[in-house]
Motif scaffolding. Structure first.
Motif, PDB file in Angstrom:
ATOM      1  N   PRO A  40       0.809  -1.232   0.000  1.00 52.93           N
ATOM      2  CA  PRO A  40       0.000   0.000   0.000  1.00 52.93           C
ATOM      3  C   PRO A  40       0.837   1.275   0.000  1.00 52.93           C
ATOM      4  N   GLY A  41       1.975   1.256   0.692  1.00 55.78           N
ATOM      5  CA  GLY A  41       2.830   2.449   0.712  1.00 55.78           C
ATOM      6  C   GLY A  41       3.339   2.769  -0.693  1.00 55.78           C
ATOM      7  N   THR A  42       3.783   1.738  -1.402  1.00 55.98           N
ATOM      8  CA  THR A  42       4.268   1.938  -2.762  1.00 55.98           C
ATOM      9  C   THR A  42       3.133   2.424  -3.660  1.00 55.98           C
ATOM     10  N   PHE A  43       1.948   1.884  -3.445  1.00 55.58           N
ATOM     11  CA  PHE A  43       0.792   2.303  -4.249  1.00 55.58           C
ATOM     12  C   PHE A  43       0.539   3.800  -4.052  1.00 55.58           C
ATOM     13  N   LEU A  44       0.612   4.254  -2.786  1.00 57.27           N
ATOM     14  CA  LEU A  44       0.393   5.678  -2.512  1.00 57.27           C
ATOM     15  C   LEU A  44       1.488   6.525  -3.174  1.00 57.27           C
ATOM     16  N   LEU A  45       2.734   6.052  -3.113  1.00 55.82           N
ATOM     17  CA  LEU A  45       3.828   6.779  -3.776  1.00 55.82           C
ATOM     18  C   LEU A  45       3.590   6.853  -5.287  1.00 55.82           C
ATOM     19  N   ALA A  46       3.063   5.755  -5.850  1.00 59.36           N
ATOM     20  CA  ALA A  46       2.791   5.738  -7.292  1.00 59.36           C
ATOM     21  C   ALA A  46       1.693   6.743  -7.647  1.00 59.36           C
ATOM     22  N   ILE A  47       0.674   6.848  -6.792  1.00 60.88           N
ATOM     23  CA  ILE A  47      -0.390   7.832  -7.023  1.00 60.88           C
ATOM     24  C   ILE A  47       0.182   9.250  -6.952  1.00 60.88           C
ATOM     25  N   PHE A  48       1.057   9.475  -5.968  1.00 60.47           N
ATOM     26  CA  PHE A  48       1.714  10.781  -5.836  1.00 60.47           C
ATOM     27  C   PHE A  48       2.494  11.094  -7.119  1.00 60.47           C
ATOM     28  N   PHE A  49       3.219  10.093  -7.618  1.00 63.74           N
ATOM     29  CA  PHE A  49       3.978  10.264  -8.858  1.00 63.74           C
ATOM     30  C   PHE A  49       3.047  10.657 -10.013  1.00 63.74           C
ATOM     31  N   LEU A  50       1.932   9.962 -10.130  1.00 66.53           N
ATOM     32  CA  LEU A  50       1.020  10.239 -11.243  1.00 66.53           C
ATOM     33  C   LEU A  50       0.423  11.641 -11.125  1.00 66.53           C
ATOM     34  N   VAL A  51       0.129  12.078  -9.905  1.00 62.86           N
ATOM     35  CA  VAL A  51      -0.414  13.437  -9.719  1.00 62.86           C
ATOM     36  C   VAL A  51       0.613  14.476 -10.177  1.00 62.86           C
ATOM     37  N   ILE A  52       1.873  14.297  -9.753  1.00 60.69           N
ATOM     38  CA  ILE A  52       2.946  15.221 -10.177  1.00 60.69           C
ATOM     39  C   ILE A  52       3.069  15.212 -11.705  1.00 60.69           C
ATOM     40  N   PHE A  53       3.024  14.007 -12.263  1.00 61.98           N
ATOM     41  CA  PHE A  53       3.141  13.815 -13.714  1.00 61.98           C
ATOM     42  C   PHE A  53       2.057  14.615 -14.435  1.00 61.98           C
ATOM     43  N   VAL A  54       0.811  14.442 -14.000  1.00 60.36           N
ATOM     44  CA  VAL A  54      -0.314  15.107 -14.675  1.00 60.36           C
ATOM     45  C   VAL A  54      -0.211  16.626 -14.517  1.00 60.36           C
ATOM     46  N   ILE A  55       0.110  17.081 -13.315  1.00 56.51           N
ATOM     47  CA  ILE A  55       0.203  18.537 -13.089  1.00 56.51           C
ATOM     48  C   ILE A  55       1.279  19.142 -13.992  1.00 56.51           C
ATOM     49  N   TYR A  56       2.438  18.500 -14.043  1.00 57.37           N
ATOM     50  CA  TYR A  56       3.535  19.053 -14.841  1.00 57.37           C
ATOM     51  C   TYR A  56       3.204  19.024 -16.337  1.00 57.37           C
ATOM     52  N   TYR A  57       2.526  17.969 -16.749  1.00 59.93           N
ATOM     53  CA  TYR A  57       2.126  17.841 -18.158  1.00 59.93           C
ATOM     54  C   TYR A  57       1.164  18.974 -18.530  1.00 59.93           C
ATOM     55  N   VAL A  58       0.172  19.207 -17.667  1.00 58.89           N
ATOM     56  CA  VAL A  58      -0.817  20.266 -17.935  1.00 58.89           C
ATOM     57  C   VAL A  58      -0.138  21.635 -17.927  1.00 58.89           C
ATOM     58  N   ILE A  59       0.786  21.852 -16.982  1.00 58.34           N
ATOM     59  CA  ILE A  59       1.496  23.142 -16.925  1.00 58.34           C
ATOM     60  C   ILE A  59       2.219  23.413 -18.240  1.00 58.34           C
ATOM     61  N   ASN A  60       2.824  22.363 -18.824  1.00 66.29           N
ATOM     62  CA  ASN A  60       3.557  22.551 -20.063  1.00 66.29           C
ATOM     63  C   ASN A  60       2.631  22.921 -21.218  1.00 66.29           C
ATOM     64  N   TRP A  61       1.451  22.298 -21.260  1.00 66.90           N
ATOM     65  CA  TRP A  61       0.481  22.680 -22.311  1.00 66.90           C
ATOM     66  C   TRP A  61       0.020  24.112 -22.106  1.00 66.90           C
ATOM     67  N   LYS A  62      -0.195  24.492 -20.853  1.00 68.36           N
ATOM     68  CA  LYS A  62      -0.610  25.866 -20.546  1.00 68.36           C
ATOM     69  C   LYS A  62       0.496  26.830 -20.976  1.00 68.36           C
ATOM     70  N   TYR A  63       1.727  26.438 -20.687  1.00 68.28           N
ATOM     71  CA  TYR A  63       2.868  27.284 -21.042  1.00 68.28           C
ATOM     72  C   TYR A  63       2.981  27.413 -22.566  1.00 68.28           C
ATOM     73  N   LEU A  64       2.739  26.314 -23.274  1.00 68.51           N
ATOM     74  CA  LEU A  64       2.774  26.352 -24.736  1.00 68.51           C
ATOM     75  C   LEU A  64       1.727  27.338 -25.262  1.00 68.51           C
ATOM     76  N   ALA A  65       0.532  27.319 -24.640  1.00 62.07           N
ATOM     77  CA  ALA A  65      -0.530  28.226 -25.069  1.00 62.07           C
ATOM     78  C   ALA A  65      -0.115  29.679 -24.874  1.00 62.07           C
ATOM     79  N   SER A  66       0.677  29.940 -23.829  1.00 61.86           N
ATOM     80  CA  SER A  66       1.094  31.329 -23.603  1.00 61.86           C
ATOM     81  C   SER A  66       2.247  31.720 -24.531  1.00 61.86           C
ATOM     82  N   VAL A  67       3.017  30.713 -25.003  1.00 59.10           N
ATOM     83  CA  VAL A  67       4.109  31.011 -25.935  1.00 59.10           C
ATOM     84  C   VAL A  67       3.539  31.384 -27.298  1.00 59.10           C
ATOM     85  N   TRP A  68       2.497  30.655 -27.693  1.00 60.75           N
ATOM     86  CA  TRP A  68       1.860  30.912 -28.987  1.00 60.75           C
ATOM     87  C   TRP A  68       0.436  31.402 -28.776  1.00 60.75           C
TER      88      TRP A  68
END
Lengths: 53, 570
Positions: free
Chosen positions: B539-567
């Motif tokens: 269960p601890g590893t599962f929670l760490l994996a969920i944390f990883f996925l949340v960071i992954f999604v947030i950073y991915y969305v930030i990059n798309w947002k940043y791309l929108a501001s570049v263009w």
């Protein structure tokens, strides 16, 4: 009887496991996949670029 | 099979074929030499890119950057990996090594190649970076050295494959090869493709450099060269994941959560990992979007999936092993009470977290055609690959080395108090270094450039002040990481050549000489899930994996947002 059961054991090995147990089949896949999708496809695209006049 | 040809390590129970053992030692020592040379280059390059220091003149900078790139990314890692291949075949399968004399020929070719290439770079007329893009010419010996090294490494790969055949013929193992050996097989297969690609492009380039060929098409060169340049880093990924599994077994007696799932993940590497080379060509005009998107945003994601599987199963297997030993309180007692002062474990765990969180997530950003454009060819790119290859691979290899010094070299590890801190200094230094590089790259700081200020240039560029701050952090953290690397080299060399034998009275300090076996060491009563919580085996590893996925999604969305501001669209 023992021979029969050991033959059954061999037959029961799943195909995926047999594939993963064959290093040379894996080598073939590991060379052909990237060679086709990355190198050959890429070369085909580059050689079909029209030459500038 | 002659018994005197084998030695059994009394602490670990590992069985070494003596000719293979000598080859492992030779490859390990040679790789450390080139790590040292590349490390000196790393320090000088870092101190030059630190704007407040700006140490080297331009010509020396490009010369040292070339040497650093080739010595680290090719010579250090692949030479160590050949030692890992011999260890994972001969030692783990308790088998004699195939054709040791031919293996020595391969080693000799690698050594000659490394020396020839380095001399060409030191001569000053081969400052063409590791990529050596045509039509920029280098001294022919630069290419010749790489070709000789590649042939030698290819021989090593086939010696490994031959050893697998011998082990099967002589029935030194039952069923499938161990998972760690399977990971090494994955690295070997990727190496064969990589080296073949290198030969396809470097042999004509060598002939071009000595005048036998008139022209090499730059687009074609880039396409095929990156099948060498990036795939060579995929060898590292497969090898260090295998090392993670090995260290989980060595330190904790952990068995994989699921052999099937882990093997399938390695298979995804075999089929798809090399295709990620395409992300280097995402702005090349000669290649279609179909080719780019298939090779990166589709095929590469299957390899990313495989990395996420390994990132889940390695700590998951450690958690299960720890819980089986009674560390069942809460979600993270197993992790809190892990042996953090043991560099074999701490290095491996920092390698795993750094590779996943920093290298993995940034790799997906770079492999997405649209958002890649934000950071393409900026210093974000070396930020990414220092996270994968330095935190991921180099730190994992350092951890393994601390295990191999007493088992393979039969010497005590010197300065255990210093060694305890080495993975933290090196790993955290590199983590800050890579994150700062990515911050600077996102602000547009270019890679491989002597002077980010473009002094006296007709076309200058005004960076925000924070870009200079990031590059200052790159300088400070990079220097800290180099000190961590220097401690590793110092300890390794002194231990191997001047250390006390393991069986002398002084203890070597670490508590990790657990037997490394192919069969499971810790089998939880009632199965994997018995010691878990809420129906989860880990269960601890599962929670760490969920944390990883949340960071992954947030950073991915930030990059798309940043791309929108570049263009902006108006």
């Amino acid at each position: 009887m023992n021979d029969q059961s050991s033959q059954d054991e061999i037959v029961r090995i799943p195909i995926m496991q047999r594939m993963l147990d064959n290093p040379f089949l894996l080598l073939f896949i590991g060379v052909v996949f990237p060679a086709v999708f990355y190198i050959i496809w890429g070369i085909m695209e580059i050689v079909t670029i029209p030459i500038a006049n | 099979m002659s018994a005197e040809l084998f030695r059994t390590c009394p602490e670990s129970g590992l069985q070494f074929h003596k000719p293979a053992e000598r080859l492992m030692k030779a490859h390990a020592v040679a790789s450390i030499v080139f790590l040292l040379i590349g490390g000196v280059g790393a320090l000088l390059v870092t101190l030059t890119r630190w704007p407040a220091v700006h140490l080297l003149p331009a010509d020396r900078f490009y010369q040292l950057l070339t040497m650093h790139g080739v010595d680290m990314l090719i010579f250090w890692l692949i030479t160590f990996e050949i030692a890992v291949l011999y260890f994972c075949s001969s030692t783990l399968l308790k088998c004699r090594l195939a054709t040791p004399k031919i293996a020595w020929l391969g080693f000799a070719l690698m050594m000659i190649g490394m020396v020839v290439n380095n001399l060409a770079v030191m001569n000053g007329d081969a400052s063409v970076m590791m990529t050596s893009y045509v039509p920029m010419p280098a001294n022919p010996n630069f290419y010749l050295g790489l070709i000789l090294f590649a042939v030698g490494a290819l021989i090593g790969c086939f010696v490994f494959l031959g050893t697998l055949v011998i082990a099967k013929e002589e029935k030194t193992y039952e069923g499938s090869i161990p998972l760690v050996t399977f990971g090494a097989l994955t690295a070997c297969i990727i190496a064969v493709f990589t080296i073949a690609s290198g030969a396809i492009i470097l042999i004509p380039t060598y002939l071009w450099s000595i005048g036998y060929i008139n022209h090499i098409d730059p687009a074609m060169y880039r396409l095929i060269w990156w099948a060498l340049g990036h795939s060579s880093q995929q060898i590292n990924v497969a090898a260090h994941v295998a090392v993670w599994y090995a260290i989980a077994a060595i330190v904790f007696g952990a068995r994989p959560l699921s052999e099937k799932v882990s093997r399938t993940a390695f298979f995804l590497y075999i089929a798809f990992l090399q295709l990620a080379s395409a992300h280097h060509l995402l702005v090349d005009p000669g290649l279609s979007s179909e080719w780019k998107i298939f090779n990166t945003s589709y095929a590469m994601y299957l390899a990313v999936l495989a990395s996420m599987v390994h990132g889940l199963t390695v700590p998951g297997s450690i958690e299960v092993a720890q819980r089986a030993k009674g560390l069942t309180n809460g979600l993270f007692e197993w992790l809190r009470k892990a042996p953090w002062s043991n560099p074999i474990f701490s290095g491996m765990f920092i390698s795993l977290v750094g590779f996943g969180f920093i290298g993995g997530i940034s790799g997906v950003i770079m492999g997405t055609e649209q958002i890649n454009i934000i950071i393409h060819n900026t210093i974000y790119v070396p930020g990414h690959f220092h996270a994968t290859v330095v935190i991921g691979t180099t730190l994992a290899f350092m951890s393994l080395t601390y295990f191999l010094i007493p088992t393979l070299f039969r010497k005590q590890v010197m300065f255990p108090g210093l060694v305890k801190w080495q993975p933290y200094l090196f790993g955290f230094g590199m983590a800050v270094f890579t994150l700062a590089m990515m911050g600077a790259g996102t602000l547009g700081v270019e890679r491989r450039h002597w002077d980010m200020a473009f002094t006296d240039s007709m076309l200058g560029f005004d960076y925000p002040a924070s870009a200079y701050t990031f590059m200052g952090i790159v300088g400070i953290s990079g220097t800290a990481a180099v000190i961590g690397g220097a401690i590793f080299v110092l300890v390794t060399v002194l231990s191997v050549f001047f250390g006390k034998p393991v069986d002398s009275e002084s203890a070597w300090g670490f508590t990790t000489s657990r037997v490394l076996r192919a069969e499971p060491i810790v089998v939880p009563e009632g199965g994997h899930a018995a010691a878990g919580k809420w129906g989860f085996a880990a269960p601890g590893t599962f929670l760490l994996a969920i944390f990883f996925l949340v960071i992954f999604v947030i950073y991915y969305v930030i990059n798309w947002k940043y791309l929108a501001s570049v263009w902006p669209i108006s």
